[in-house]
Scaffold this active site. Structure first.
Site, PDB file in Angstrom:
ATOM      1  N   PHE A   3      12.395   4.869   2.708  1.00  0.00           N
ATOM      2  CA  PHE A   3      12.517   4.148   3.972  1.00  0.00           C
ATOM      3  C   PHE A   3      12.317   2.655   3.790  1.00  0.00           C
ATOM      4  O   PHE A   3      12.792   1.849   4.577  1.00  0.00           O
ATOM      5  CB  PHE A   3      11.471   4.658   4.963  1.00  0.00           C
ATOM      6  CG  PHE A   3      10.062   4.423   4.485  1.00  0.00           C
ATOM      7  CD1 PHE A   3       9.403   3.245   4.764  1.00  0.00           C
ATOM      8  CD2 PHE A   3       9.410   5.382   3.729  1.00  0.00           C
ATOM      9  CE1 PHE A   3       8.111   3.018   4.312  1.00  0.00           C
ATOM     10  CE2 PHE A   3       8.121   5.171   3.282  1.00  0.00           C
ATOM     11  CZ  PHE A   3       7.472   3.979   3.571  1.00  0.00           C
ATOM     12  N   VAL A   9       5.392  -0.355   2.707  1.00  0.00           N
ATOM     13  CA  VAL A   9       4.292  -0.512   3.651  1.00  0.00           C
ATOM     14  C   VAL A   9       3.302  -1.517   3.071  1.00  0.00           C
ATOM     15  O   VAL A   9       2.878  -1.393   1.920  1.00  0.00           O
ATOM     16  CB  VAL A   9       3.559   0.818   3.922  1.00  0.00           C
ATOM     17  CG1 VAL A   9       2.435   0.613   4.931  1.00  0.00           C
ATOM     18  CG2 VAL A   9       4.531   1.876   4.421  1.00  0.00           C
ATOM     19  N   ASP A  12       8.203  17.104   9.145  1.00  0.00           N
ATOM     20  CA  ASP A  12       7.786  16.666   7.803  1.00  0.00           C
ATOM     21  C   ASP A  12       6.263  16.543   7.727  1.00  0.00           C
ATOM     22  O   ASP A  12       5.734  15.578   7.174  1.00  0.00           O
ATOM     23  CB  ASP A  12       8.446  15.326   7.455  1.00  0.00           C
ATOM     24  CG  ASP A  12       8.342  15.001   5.959  1.00  0.00           C
ATOM     25  OD1 ASP A  12       8.183  15.943   5.156  1.00  0.00           O
ATOM     26  OD2 ASP A  12       8.421  13.812   5.597  1.00  0.00           O
ATOM     27  N   ILE A  40       0.811  -1.217   0.000  1.00  0.00           N
ATOM     28  CA  ILE A  40       0.000   0.000   0.000  1.00  0.00           C
ATOM     29  C   ILE A  40       0.844   1.268   0.000  1.00  0.00           C
ATOM     30  O   ILE A  40       0.299   2.373  -0.036  1.00  0.00           O
ATOM     31  CB  ILE A  40      -0.963   0.031   1.205  1.00  0.00           C
ATOM     32  CG1 ILE A  40      -0.206  -0.098   2.525  1.00  0.00           C
ATOM     33  CG2 ILE A  40      -2.010  -1.068   1.074  1.00  0.00           C
ATOM     34  CD1 ILE A  40      -1.092   0.015   3.756  1.00  0.00           C
ATOM     35  N   GLY A  41       2.155   1.144   0.037  1.00  0.00           N
ATOM     36  CA  GLY A  41       3.005   2.322   0.013  1.00  0.00           C
ATOM     37  C   GLY A  41       4.467   1.959  -0.160  1.00  0.00           C
ATOM     38  O   GLY A  41       4.882   0.849   0.162  1.00  0.00           O
ATOM     39  N   LYS A  58       5.256  -1.394   8.241  1.00  0.00           N
ATOM     40  CA  LYS A  58       6.313  -0.687   7.521  1.00  0.00           C
ATOM     41  C   LYS A  58       7.591  -1.490   7.691  1.00  0.00           C
ATOM     42  O   LYS A  58       7.967  -1.843   8.819  1.00  0.00           O
ATOM     43  CB  LYS A  58       6.473   0.721   8.096  1.00  0.00           C
ATOM     44  CG  LYS A  58       7.464   1.592   7.352  1.00  0.00           C
ATOM     45  CD  LYS A  58       7.541   2.988   7.972  1.00  0.00           C
ATOM     46  CE  LYS A  58       6.301   3.790   7.708  1.00  0.00           C
ATOM     47  NZ  LYS A  58       6.488   5.213   8.106  1.00  0.00           N
ATOM     48  N   GLY A  65       8.611   3.980  -0.311  1.00  0.00           N
ATOM     49  CA  GLY A  65       9.422   5.186  -0.242  1.00  0.00           C
ATOM     50  C   GLY A  65      10.872   4.840  -0.012  1.00  0.00           C
ATOM     51  O   GLY A  65      11.258   3.663  -0.057  1.00  0.00           O
TER      52      GLY A  65
END
Length: 420
Positions: free
Chosen positions: A38, A41, A159, A33-34, A63, A36
């Site tokens: 990092f 996710v 952020d 679902i995500g 995550k 980046g």
């Protein structure tokens, strides 16, 4: 036939994700679902969602990244532990190491799942028209409460942006609460007894950086208030706060912000209270910006009714904080008990690239602050740092009202001179 092939492909992708990063002891990895810098996710679903031994909700967000490159995620876990539980900050349920394909070790951070996606998703669904003011006020109050909590614990988020605001559903009401997430770039705020150290690089996303962050490398609590003002403008307009900068690259945008001669344009069609609220957030000089505590008392946020949470969720403990917790196998957890039932919808969690992060020192101390069901601010001295393992402190130990004479109030007449 085509439908079956599509289903097979989707199932194949899920299996690929699970094989790549592995499953947990009591949960398995779902859809991506995500993604980046990092890491990634995924959705996380319990293997035995009705088990009385479960210490997790049935649906979470996990995550993850390989242990060797998971510093940012581990930093986020540390900060979430230090600030403790707040109803306006995404909750952490623990961490776990899994074994991925080829035997690599994967660090997993188990977080509260935002079934409504992010604030970006909410804005985008309206096709660029912006939210109605009633919704903007409600989500803004959620954000101000979350920011106040983070600041009261001695941290600066650094952020804040719509991508990092998760919409968490309240089962049975259809309402969503805006909760602040992604604290991997957060830092300790300046202490009065310590000399300010300027960061060699700013943290965060260019579009939401304050003038002092760009020009002087100073990121303290006022920079979060500036970012809040940018988010509120984006909710009202459905467009980026610095509208008309689409043709500018990142350096040109930073030069424009760092000059400090202008602020993002405040919409003309909003209420007087909303305009005054934004002026208090977007003063170019940080000394003239309102604090989160002042904003809580601003007329723009008056008259809002708190939605009582009806989630049938017991107090989930942090699996890593409870030394008495024993992880059971599926065979040992067959004794099931109906204790949680809540349907969740898939959503997409987006995250833009971040500049960098630093590990900060951690100290104890501070205050416990919260809001009761009537929205009254409560505060109590704490002799230790609140953590996710002491959830009762947030719900029960807050019983002393802040006197009006001692709290920072929104000024009745607050004039900001032109050009500052």
């Amino acid at each position: 036939m085509e439908i079956k092939e599509d289903d097979d492909k989707a199932e194949g992708k899920k299996l690929c994700a699970r094989n790549k990063h592995g499953d947990g002891v009591s949960w398995y990895r779902g859809a991506l679902i995500g993604k980046g810098n990092f890491g990634c996710v995924y959705l996380a679903n319990l293997k035995k969602p009705r088990s009385k031994f479960s210490c997790f909700p049935c649906v979470m967000a996990v995550k993850c990244a390989e242990v060797s490159i998971s510093g940012s995620i581990q930093k986020e876990r540390e900060i979430l532990d230090n600030i403790g539980r707040c109803g306006y900050v995404i909750r952490c349920f623990g961490e776990e190491i899994t074994n991925g394909e080829n035997g690599e070790m994967v660090y997993n951070l188990l977080l509260e799942y935002g079934s409504g996606g992010t604030l970006v998703d909410v804005i985008d669904k309206l096709g660029g028209g912006g939210l109605v003011e009633a919704d903007v006020r409600r989500y803004t109050r959620d954000l101000v409460r979350g920011i106040y909590w983070i600041h009261s614990k001695g941290y600066v988020h650094c952020d804040l942006k719509p991508d990092n605001v998760m919409m968490v559903g309240n089962c049975g009401t259809g309402e969503f609460r805006a909760k602040i997430g992604d604290l991997g770039l957060a830092k300790r705020g300046m202490r009065s007894n310590k000399k300010r150290k300027l960061d060699p690089y700013f943290r965060g996303t260019a579009m939401y950086l304050s003038p002092e962050a760009v020009a002087d490398g100073i990121q303290e609590c006022p920079c979060d208030i500036w970012a809040l003002g940018c988010i509120v403008i984006e909710m009202f307009t459905g467009k980026p706060p610095w509208d008309g900068t689409e043709d500018l690259d990142a350096n040109e945008l930073l030069d424009r912000i760092g000059e400090g001669r202008e602020s993002p344009k405040i919409p003309d069609e909003i209420s007087v209270e909303a305009k005054n609220f934004l002026k208090g957030c977007l003063a170019v000089k940080p000394m003239y910006r309102l604090t989160a505590e002042m904003l809580l008392n601003h007329p723009f946020l008056e008259g809002l009714v708190d939605v009582i949470e009806t989630e049938e969720i017991e107090e989930f403990s942090d699996v890593n904080a409870d030394s008495s917790l024993v992880l059971l196998s599926e065979a040992e957890a067959d004794d099931e008990l109906n204790r949680f039932s809540c349907s969740e919808d898939d959503s997409f969690v987006t995250e833009e690239e971040s500049v960098s992060y630093w590990c900060e020192e951690v100290t104890n101390g501070g205050q416990i602050v919260a809001f009761d069901e009537e929205g009254t601010l409560k505060i109590q001295e704490s002799t230790h740092t609140a953590s996710s393992r002491n959830d009762s402190e947030y719900d029960h130990a807050l019983n002393t009202t802040v006197p009006t004479s001692t709290g920072l109030q929104y000024p009745v007449a607050f004039t900001i001179p032109t050009g500052i």
